[in-house]
Design an enzyme around this catalytic site. Structure first.
Site, PDB file in Angstrom:
ATOM      1  N   ASN A  33     -43.458   5.328  12.676  1.00  0.00           N
ATOM      2  CA  ASN A  33     -42.579   5.661  13.801  1.00  0.00           C
ATOM      3  C   ASN A  33     -42.855   7.122  14.155  1.00  0.00           C
ATOM      4  OD1 ASN A  33     -40.539   6.244  15.556  1.00  0.00           O
ATOM      5  ND2 ASN A  33     -38.874   5.553  14.225  1.00  0.00           N
TER       6      ASN A  33
ATOM      7  N   LYS B 233     -42.280   9.119  10.822  1.00  0.00           N
ATOM      8  CA  LYS B 233     -41.565   8.407   9.771  1.00  0.00           C
ATOM      9  C   LYS B 233     -42.474   7.269   9.326  1.00  0.00           C
ATOM     10  CE  LYS B 233     -36.915   6.665   9.243  1.00  0.00           C
ATOM     11  NZ  LYS B 233     -35.879   5.948   9.921  1.00  0.00           N
TER      12      LYS B 233
ATOM     13  N   ARG C  59     -43.763   1.476  15.732  1.00  0.00           N
ATOM     14  CA  ARG C  59     -42.568   1.364  16.577  1.00  0.00           C
ATOM     15  C   ARG C  59     -42.878   2.047  17.911  1.00  0.00           C
ATOM     16  NH1 ARG C  59     -37.397   5.021  16.941  1.00  0.00           N
ATOM     17  NH2 ARG C  59     -36.163   3.702  18.316  1.00  0.00           N
TER      18      ARG C  59
ATOM     19  N   HIS D 147     -32.898  -0.308  20.659  1.00  0.00           N
ATOM     20  CA  HIS D 147     -32.462  -0.758  19.320  1.00  0.00           C
ATOM     21  C   HIS D 147     -32.771  -2.239  19.121  1.00  0.00           C
ATOM     22  CE1 HIS D 147     -29.138   2.587  19.210  1.00  0.00           C
ATOM     23  NE2 HIS D 147     -30.229   2.992  18.580  1.00  0.00           N
TER      24      HIS D 147
ATOM     25  N   HIS E 259     -24.708  -1.674  16.762  1.00  0.00           N
ATOM     26  CA  HIS E 259     -25.524  -0.710  16.016  1.00  0.00           C
ATOM     27  C   HIS E 259     -24.916   0.667  16.264  1.00  0.00           C
ATOM     28  CE1 HIS E 259     -29.376   1.004  14.423  1.00  0.00           C
ATOM     29  NE2 HIS E 259     -28.843   2.052  15.049  1.00  0.00           N
ATOM     30  N   LEU E 260     -24.272   1.217  15.237  1.00  0.00           N
ATOM     31  CA  LEU E 260     -23.555   2.487  15.390  1.00  0.00           C
ATOM     32  C   LEU E 260     -24.161   3.534  14.459  1.00  0.00           C
ATOM     33  CD1 LEU E 260     -19.953   0.921  15.228  1.00  0.00           C
ATOM     34  CD2 LEU E 260     -21.387   1.287  17.253  1.00  0.00           C
TER      35      LEU E 260
ATOM     36  N   ARG F 149     -24.649  11.878  22.742  1.00  0.00           N
ATOM     37  CA  ARG F 149     -24.855  11.345  24.097  1.00  0.00           C
ATOM     38  C   ARG F 149     -23.538  10.845  24.673  1.00  0.00           C
ATOM     39  NH1 ARG F 149     -29.567   7.240  22.607  1.00  0.00           N
ATOM     40  NH2 ARG F 149     -30.242   8.542  20.873  1.00  0.00           N
TER      41      ARG F 149
ATOM     42  N   ASN G 139     -21.036   2.311   7.117  1.00  0.00           N
ATOM     43  CA  ASN G 139     -20.274   3.167   6.193  1.00  0.00           C
ATOM     44  C   ASN G 139     -18.823   3.406   6.542  1.00  0.00           C
ATOM     45  OD1 ASN G 139     -22.140   4.309   4.108  1.00  0.00           O
ATOM     46  ND2 ASN G 139     -23.309   4.683   5.971  1.00  0.00           N
TER      47      ASN G 139
ATOM     48  N   GLU H 169     -34.965  -1.730  10.125  1.00  0.00           N
ATOM     49  CA  GLU H 169     -35.921  -1.729  11.231  1.00  0.00           C
ATOM     50  C   GLU H 169     -37.358  -1.744  10.714  1.00  0.00           C
ATOM     51  OE1 GLU H 169     -33.313   1.427  12.974  1.00  0.00           O
ATOM     52  OE2 GLU H 169     -34.064   0.619  14.852  1.00  0.00           O
TER      53      GLU H 169
HETATM   54  P1  AMP Z   1     -28.073   6.605  11.508  1.00  0.00           P
HETATM   55  O1  AMP Z   1     -28.537   7.189  12.811  1.00  0.00           O
HETATM   56  O2  AMP Z   1     -28.009   5.105  11.523  1.00  0.00           O
HETATM   57  O3  AMP Z   1     -28.790   7.150  10.301  1.00  0.00           O
HETATM   58  O4  AMP Z   1     -26.546   7.083  11.354  1.00  0.00           O
HETATM   59  C1  AMP Z   1     -26.253   8.441  11.199  1.00  0.00           C
HETATM   60  C2  AMP Z   1     -24.756   8.638  11.248  1.00  0.00           C
HETATM   61  O5  AMP Z   1     -24.074   7.805  10.287  1.00  0.00           O
HETATM   62  C3  AMP Z   1     -24.349  10.044  10.843  1.00  0.00           C
HETATM   63  O6  AMP Z   1     -24.395  10.898  11.949  1.00  0.00           O
HETATM   64  C4  AMP Z   1     -22.954   9.874  10.352  1.00  0.00           C
HETATM   65  O7  AMP Z   1     -22.086  10.100  11.443  1.00  0.00           O
HETATM   66  C5  AMP Z   1     -22.835   8.409   9.977  1.00  0.00           C
HETATM   67  N1  AMP Z   1     -22.513   8.231   8.556  1.00  0.00           N
HETATM   68  C6  AMP Z   1     -23.332   8.274   7.494  1.00  0.00           C
HETATM   69  N2  AMP Z   1     -22.643   8.101   6.345  1.00  0.00           N
HETATM   70  C7  AMP Z   1     -21.339   7.942   6.687  1.00  0.00           C
HETATM   71  C8  AMP Z   1     -20.106   7.717   5.967  1.00  0.00           C
HETATM   72  N3  AMP Z   1     -20.097   7.628   4.635  1.00  0.00           N
HETATM   73  N4  AMP Z   1     -18.980   7.599   6.683  1.00  0.00           N
HETATM   74  C9  AMP Z   1     -18.972   7.694   8.020  1.00  0.00           C
HETATM   75  N5  AMP Z   1     -20.083   7.896   8.752  1.00  0.00           N
HETATM   76  C10 AMP Z   1     -21.250   8.023   8.110  1.00  0.00           C
END
Ligand code: AMP
Length: 395
Positions: free
Chosen positions: A9, A16, A84, A173, A199-200, A232, A326, A375
């Site tokens: 990626n 990555k 990717r 995504h 997807h958050l 964003r 999480n 992914e």
């Molecule tokens: P990603 O882009 O999928 O790696 O998600 C990154 C985001 O996941 C970070 O900016 C955090 O806001 C959130 N995150 C990671 N660990 C936790 C956690 N234990 N509780 C809440 N949010 C989390």
């Protein structure tokens, strides 16, 4: 049989990578080369014993970083490389075996993703030079959403903007939504169910999936549309740009910068884009953090409710990404904002389900899942599938 796929990626200043074996229980070698093109590039990763390493690369470019990555593969040779690629436009509805024509087609799509596609192609060029005899496959973030019907992908704009300039909704995504919805099909025993996936992560999007096909999604022409995200804005009034330009004299570049980098959770809270810190700050009574989380959750629920119109029925919801995997708090609040969906959350299981753990968090009724996204695994699978199909086509 060696069916390890090297997944790449490539960003403008980073690469990555993950070497993904076909056997799920074999360890992956994975890492990240960063700050490429500057004087202080470095490579970080994990080896086959699960131990971390950091290596200074000095003035490395993408080719030098890939050479360093090659040295970290512990003598394992991939049988293919999966790239990717962010934007496949309308040219790519599935993964493509890379040749000069595919590279040209990706280049032609670069106007739609000027920050991403040229960087992705730099990785392709360097990898083709280093591994001239290995098959290389392009896996597109947009391809999964090419099944959207026109009612979902067309903007209500003059027809010529679509016909002559490809202005439409594409969605992103795709590998993540494809992976978690297929996994939910398997786990839920539904074999082609009707799912809403969320997807958050730093970027956030929702998707409506029916029988393995994306029918609608929250991101559009660019990954800025839809939900409020880490930095964003997501959806704003389309009149905002003209207003900021006329009233504040802002340039388009400035508006773009503010909507992409200074908005979302960070902009609303005035604090951070990290949900962990926001949850802690809200617990301490920080009003900006509380507002940011409230807007974030409301916009997710509103988007899921809207996307439910794309589905003939609803079997369940899937949460994924850093926040989706999480944050028990975000999941509980989103579900609480959808009382008419008939969802029953198991609060205990929800609060115990954290990163890396797959979990069913409902207490009956429609299914609620937390599914860690993969992914890299999905890109490796699509790479293998593409090569098998290619082999079949040749026989
Ligand atoms: P990603 O882009 O999928 O790696 O998600 C990154 C985001 O996941 C970070 O900016 C955090 O806001 C959130 N995150 C990671 N660990 C936790 C956690 N234990 N509780 C809440 N949010 C989390």
């Amino acid at each position: 049989m060696n069916a390890s796929v090297l997944v790449i990626n490539c960003g403008s200043s980073s690469i990555k990578y993950a070497l993904v074996p076909s056997e799920p229980d074999r360890p992956r070698l994975a890492g990240l080369a960063e700050r490429l093109g500057g004087g202080d590039a470095q490579l970080r990763g994990v080896d086959s014993r699960g131990e971390s390493f950091t290596q200074a690369l000095g003035e490395a470019d993408h080719t030098r970083a890939l050479e360093a990555i090659l040295d970290r593969l512990e003598g394992r040779r991939p049988f293919a490389v999966g790239h990717r690629i962010v934007h496949g436009g309308e040219s790519f509805t599935r993964a493509a075996l890379i040749d000069d024509d595919v590279v040209d087609a990706i280049e032609r799509t670069s106007a739609l993703a000027p920050l991403h596609n040229p960087a992705n192609l730099e990785g392709v060029a360097a990898t083709r030079r280093l591994f001239p005899d290995l098959p290389q496959v392009a896996v597109f973030d947009t391809a999964f959403h090419q099944s959207l019907p026109p009612r979902a992908y067309r903007y209500a704009l003059p027809d010529a903007l679509y016909r002559d300039h490809a202005i439409r909704r594409y969605g992103f995504h795709g590998t993540s939504h494809a992976y978690v919805s297929r996994r939910a099909d398997r786990l839920g025993g539904l074999g082609g169910g009707a799912w809403l996936t969320a997807h958050l992560g730093n970027g956030c999007s929702t998707c409506a999936v029916w029988q393995g096909q994306s029918l609608d999604t929250s991101m559009g022409l660019t990954p800025l549309e839809g939900l409020a995200m880490g930095t964003r804005s997501g959806d704003v009034d389309p009149g905002l740009h003209a207003h900021l330009s006329r009233q504040l004299g802002w340039s388009l570049d400035r508006i773009d910068e503010v909507l992409n980098r200074n908005s979302g959770l960070l902009g609303l809270s005035g604090l951070t884009n990290d949900m962990r810190e926001l949850e802690a700050a809200e617990a301490q009574g920080h009003p900006g953090a509380a507002l940011a989380i409230e807007v974030f959750c409301y916009r997710i629920a509103k988007s899921l409710a809207a996307l439910s119109c794309a589905l003939p029925r609803l079997d369940g919801l899937v949460f994924t990404g850093g926040i989706g995997e999480n944050s028990a708090l975000v999941r509980e609040r989103v579900i609480g904002l959808l009382p008419h969906f008939g969802l029953q959350l198991n609060r205990t299981v929800n609060s115990e389900t954290i990163r890396g753990r797959e979990g069913r968090i409902d207490a009956g009724g429609r299914q609620l899942w937390v599914i860690p996204t993969d992914e890299e695994g999905q890109i490796a699978d699509e790479t293998r599938q593409r090569l098998v199909q290619k082999g079949r086509n040749h026989t």
